[in-house]
Design a protein around this motif. Structure first.
Motif, mmCIF file in Angstrom:
data_model
loop_
_atom_site.group_PDB
_atom_site.id
_atom_site.type_symbol
_atom_site.label_atom_id
_atom_site.label_comp_id
_atom_site.label_asym_id
_atom_site.label_seq_id
_atom_site.Cartn_x
_atom_site.Cartn_y
_atom_site.Cartn_z
ATOM 1 N N TYR A 146 -4.754 1.924 6.602
ATOM 2 C CA TYR A 146 -5.558 2.604 5.663
ATOM 3 C C TYR A 146 -6.445 1.722 4.845
ATOM 4 C CZ TYR A 146 -6.208 4.368 0.928
ATOM 5 O OH TYR A 146 -6.638 4.661 -0.337
ATOM 6 N N ARG A 147 -5.499 0.533 4.374
ATOM 7 C CA ARG A 147 -6.012 -0.558 3.465
ATOM 8 C C ARG A 147 -6.948 -1.244 3.944
ATOM 9 N NH1 ARG A 147 -6.112 0.585 -1.035
ATOM 10 N NH2 ARG A 147 -6.551 -1.544 -1.560
ATOM 11 N N THR B 271 7.496 -0.764 10.204
ATOM 12 C CA THR B 271 7.781 0.737 10.332
ATOM 13 C C THR B 271 6.377 1.379 10.580
ATOM 14 O OG1 THR B 271 7.488 1.389 7.951
ATOM 15 C CG2 THR B 271 9.751 0.540 8.832
ATOM 16 N N ALA B 272 6.334 2.644 11.097
ATOM 17 C CA ALA B 272 5.199 3.535 11.088
ATOM 18 C C ALA B 272 4.410 3.588 9.978
ATOM 19 C CB ALA B 272 5.653 4.977 11.945
ATOM 20 N N ALA B 273 5.273 3.878 9.028
ATOM 21 C CA ALA B 273 4.718 4.151 7.668
ATOM 22 C C ALA B 273 3.972 2.993 7.069
ATOM 23 C CB ALA B 273 5.618 4.656 6.478
ATOM 24 N N GLU B 274 4.353 1.786 7.419
ATOM 25 C CA GLU B 274 3.793 0.393 6.923
ATOM 26 C C GLU B 274 2.711 0.257 7.887
ATOM 27 O OE1 GLU B 274 7.686 -2.207 5.458
ATOM 28 O OE2 GLU B 274 7.143 -2.265 7.767
ATOM 29 N N ARG B 275 2.587 0.383 9.202
ATOM 30 C CA ARG B 275 1.522 0.332 10.013
ATOM 31 C C ARG B 275 0.279 1.386 9.513
ATOM 32 N NH1 ARG B 275 2.848 -2.132 14.776
ATOM 33 N NH2 ARG B 275 4.905 -2.613 15.230
ATOM 34 N N GLU B 276 0.699 2.390 9.160
ATOM 35 C CA GLU B 276 -0.132 3.597 8.521
ATOM 36 C C GLU B 276 -0.868 3.012 7.247
ATOM 37 O OE1 GLU B 276 -0.796 8.384 7.996
ATOM 38 O OE2 GLU B 276 1.296 7.399 7.969
ATOM 39 N N TRP B 277 -0.110 2.511 6.594
ATOM 40 C CA TRP B 277 -0.713 1.934 5.080
ATOM 41 C C TRP B 277 -1.573 0.966 5.170
ATOM 42 C CZ3 TRP B 277 -1.648 3.273 0.157
ATOM 43 C CH2 TRP B 277 -1.703 2.253 -0.463
ATOM 44 N N LEU B 278 -1.193 -0.117 6.297
ATOM 45 C CA LEU B 278 -2.044 -1.206 6.453
ATOM 46 C C LEU B 278 -3.131 -0.854 7.096
ATOM 47 C CD1 LEU B 278 0.749 -3.993 7.414
ATOM 48 C CD2 LEU B 278 -0.552 -3.900 5.321
ATOM 49 N N PRO C 194 -2.089 7.699 3.084
ATOM 50 C CA PRO C 194 -0.839 7.411 3.240
ATOM 51 C C PRO C 194 0.019 6.989 2.084
ATOM 52 C CG PRO C 194 -1.832 5.836 4.615
ATOM 53 C CD PRO C 194 -2.890 6.736 3.974
ATOM 54 N N THR C 195 1.350 7.312 2.068
ATOM 55 C CA THR C 195 1.974 6.798 0.880
ATOM 56 C C THR C 195 2.517 5.317 1.130
ATOM 57 O OG1 THR C 195 3.192 8.634 0.611
ATOM 58 C CG2 THR C 195 4.123 6.900 -0.428
ATOM 59 N N PRO C 196 2.226 4.438 0.057
ATOM 60 C CA PRO C 196 2.387 2.979 0.020
ATOM 61 C C PRO C 196 3.813 2.796 0.767
ATOM 62 C CG PRO C 196 1.428 3.421 -1.726
ATOM 63 C CD PRO C 196 1.562 4.889 -1.450
ATOM 64 N N ALA D 42 -11.447 5.611 8.036
ATOM 65 C CA ALA D 42 -12.704 4.862 8.891
ATOM 66 C C ALA D 42 -13.344 6.107 9.511
ATOM 67 C CB ALA D 42 -11.952 3.923 9.946
ATOM 68 N N ALA D 43 -12.793 7.009 10.141
ATOM 69 C CA ALA D 43 -13.418 8.216 10.803
ATOM 70 C C ALA D 43 -14.146 9.043 9.808
ATOM 71 C CB ALA D 43 -12.436 9.253 11.623
ATOM 72 N N LEU D 44 -13.815 9.388 8.738
ATOM 73 C CA LEU D 44 -14.355 9.894 7.580
ATOM 74 C C LEU D 44 -15.534 9.127 7.140
ATOM 75 C CD1 LEU D 44 -14.380 12.594 5.729
ATOM 76 C CD2 LEU D 44 -12.911 11.046 3.959
#
Length: 442
Positions: free
Chosen positions: A271-272, A262-269, A339-341, A303-305
C-alpha cells in the motif's frame, strides 16, 4: 526491506565473488607468461675526427704558420691543405687480443643530382694503420692530409680527358674502422665506414663531419617469465572476493536473525508503494456524506483504484476523516480502505479484551456521520435509525473490529485522530469506574 532487495543483493554478491575470484586467480594462480629480452653484453666501438689547416700563404688576415682547427670554413688560397686525425678504439669490461685497424680514403666522383647514378669515380687511400692487442679505452690514431687544390686540379684533368663534365662532382673523406678480438669474453669482429664530404666552392672549402662516430653493440637473451600483474588484480581481486563472501555471509546471518514479513506487513508495504507511486493523482479532502451516497464497489488495492481513476479521468480523493480513498464515476462510489500499519496491528494483538472493546468503540465512533451525532445527542434517534442512504462501514469495506484507521502522510489529520482515540478511551475508562462504584454501593 531485506526481503524486498534480497535477490538483488544476492546477485550483486555473487558477481563480486566471481569477479574477485577471476582477478585473484589471474594474479596469483595463473598470471600467464611474457617474453622479455635480457641484455647480456654491451660494448662500444669509438671514433672521432679532428681537422684543421695551417696558413702557408701570406695574407693580411692570418700570419703565416697560423693553425686553424675545426673551423666551419677554410680558404683555399692561404691554406690549401686540410689535415687531421681519425681516432678509434673500443670500450668494454674486458678485451683480449683485440686488433684495431683504421684507414682514410679520398673519393671524388661525378654523380647525378638528387639521384643514384655515378658518372665517374676515383678513390685513393690517404692513410691506413693497424694496432694489435689494443686494450679497452686505448686509442688508435690515423693522421691524414688532403690538398684541396690538388683535388680540384685532378677533377679538371679527368673532365678534360672525358671531354665532358656530367652531373655534379663531390669530394668525400671515408673513415673506415675494423675491430676484431675477444671482447667481454666473446669473439667479435665488426667493421664500420663513415663519410665526411668536403665542399669546395669559390675559393673556400669546409668539411662536413660528425662530432662522434661511436657505435654501441648490444646482445640480448630472450627469456620467458611469469607475466607481471598490477594492483587492480593483486589488490582488487581479493577485495572484491572479500566483499562478495562477506555480503553473502551477512545476508545469511540477517535472514536467520530477522523474521520474514507477515501478510499484514506485506500488505502495508504494498500500500505504501502504491501511495508513493500515485501521490500526484491523490487529493486529500474531507468528503461530505452526500459524496458517499449511492452503490459502492470495493477496490483490492490503491493502485487498481488509481489506475481506474486515470482511465475514466476521475479524481482520487482521500478522506482523512474516514480513512478511505474514493473515486466516484457514473453514480458508483469506488472505495479502497488502506490496511492497518504493521506496528499498530502488532500492538492490537498484544492488548487485552478490554482494550479491544475500547478501540472497537472508538473506531465505530469515527465512522458516525455528523447527522448521526446530532440524532444521538437529541435522544430521539438511535444509530440504528439513521439515514439508510448513508454508507455504513461495511459498505465502504472498513472493519469495525480492533483495527483503526491508518497513519497517513497528512500529519495534522493523523494527530487529530489519535487525540480523539485517547479522549474516547478516557471517557470509556471513566464510565467503567462509575459502574464499579455503583455496584459497590448496592
Amino acid at each position: 526491506m531485506l526481503e524486498k532487495y534480497r535477490t538483488i543483493l544476492i546477485v550483486a554478491c555473487i558477481v563480486f565473488v566471481a569477479l574477485g575470484g577471476w582477478l585473484s586467480y589471474g594474479a596469483y594462480a595463473n598470471p600467464g607468461e611474457e617474453t622479455i629480452q635480457q641484455r647480456e653484453h654491451a660494448w662500444t666501438a669509438t671514433g672521432d675526427v679532428a681537422h684543421g689547416v695551417t696558413v702557408t700563404e701570406p695574407n693580411s688576415v692570418y700570419p703565416t704558420g697560423t693553425r686553424l682547427e675545426n673551423e666551419s670554413l677554410y680558404y683555399t688560397a692561404i691554406s690549401p691543405t686540410i689535415d687531421g686525425e681519425f681516432v678509434g678504439g673500443y670500450e668494454s669490461q674486458t678485451g683480449d687480443s683485440v686488433n684495431v685497424s683504421l684507414s682514410v680514403d679520398l673519393v671524388y666522383r661525378a654523380v647525378e643530382p638528387d639521384g643514384e647514378a655515378v658518372y665517374w669515380s676515383e678513390r685513393e687511400r690517404v692513410v691506413s694503420t693497424t694496432s694489435e692487442d689494443v686494450k679497452p679505452d686505448e686509442n688508435v690514431t690515423a693522421a691524414f692530409a688532403v690538398n684541396v687544390s690538388d683535388v680540384a686540379s685532378r677533377i679538371d684533368e679527368i673532365e678534360s680527358d672525358l671531354g665532358a663534365s656530367p652531373g655534379e662532382t663531390e669530394v668525400v673523406l671515408e673513415f673506415n674502422r675494423e675491430i676484431e678480438g675477444t671482447i667481454d669474453g666473446e669473439q667479435r669482429s665488426v667493421a664500420s665506414s663513415y663519410r665526411a664530404p668536403i665542399h669546395v666552392e669559390e675559393g673556400t672549402y669546409w668539411i662536413e663531419s660528425a662530432s662522434s662516430y661511436d657505435e654501441t653493440y648490444e646482445e640480448y637473451e630472450t627469456e620467458v617469465v611469469p607475466a607481471s600483474v598490477g594492483p587492480p588484480r593483486t589488490v582488487g581481486g581479493p577485495v572484491f572476493l572479500l566483499i562478495g563472501v562477506g555480503g553473502l555471509g551477512g545476508l545469511a546471518y540477517a535472514s536467520r536473525r530477522l523474521p520474514d514479513l507477515t501478510a499484514a506487513e506485506r500488505e502495508w508495504l504494498s500500500y505504501r508503494d502504491d501511495r508513493d507511486q500515485f501521490e500526484e493523482v491523490i487529493t486529500t479532502v474531507a468528503l461530505p456524506d452526500a459524496a458517499l451516497e449511492g452503490p459502492h464497489a470495493n477496490s483490492a488495492t490503491l493502485a487498481a483504484l488509481a489506475e481506474f481513476a486515470i482511465d475514466v479521468n476521475a479524481a482520487v480523493v482521500f478522506d482523512p476523516e474516514r480513512g478511505l480513498y474514493v473515486v466516484r464515476h457514473d453514480g458508483i462510489v469506488y472505495v479502497f480502505e488502506p490496511p492497518t500499519p504493521a506496528s499498530r496491528a502488532d500492538s492490537h494483538d498484544n492488548t487485552d479484551s478490554v482494550d479491544d472493546e475500547q478501540i472497537s468503540f472508538v473506531d465505530a465512533s469515527d465512522l458516525v456521520s455528523p447527522s448521526e451525532d446530532e440524532a444521538s445527542n437529541g435522544g430521539s434517534t438511535s444509530k440504528s435509525d439513521t439515514n439508510p442512504s448513508q454508507p455504513k462501514a461495511d459498505d465502504l469495506g472498513m472493519s469495525t473490529g480492533p483495527e483503526t484507521a491508518p497513519d497517513e502522510t497528512d500529519g495534522v489529520n493523523s494527530d487529530d485522530r489519535d487525540a480523539r482515540i485517547d479522549e474516547s478511551e478516557s471517557e470509556l475508562e471513566s464510565d467503567v469506574v462509575d459502574v464499579d462504584d455503583t455496584s459497590g454501593g448496592d
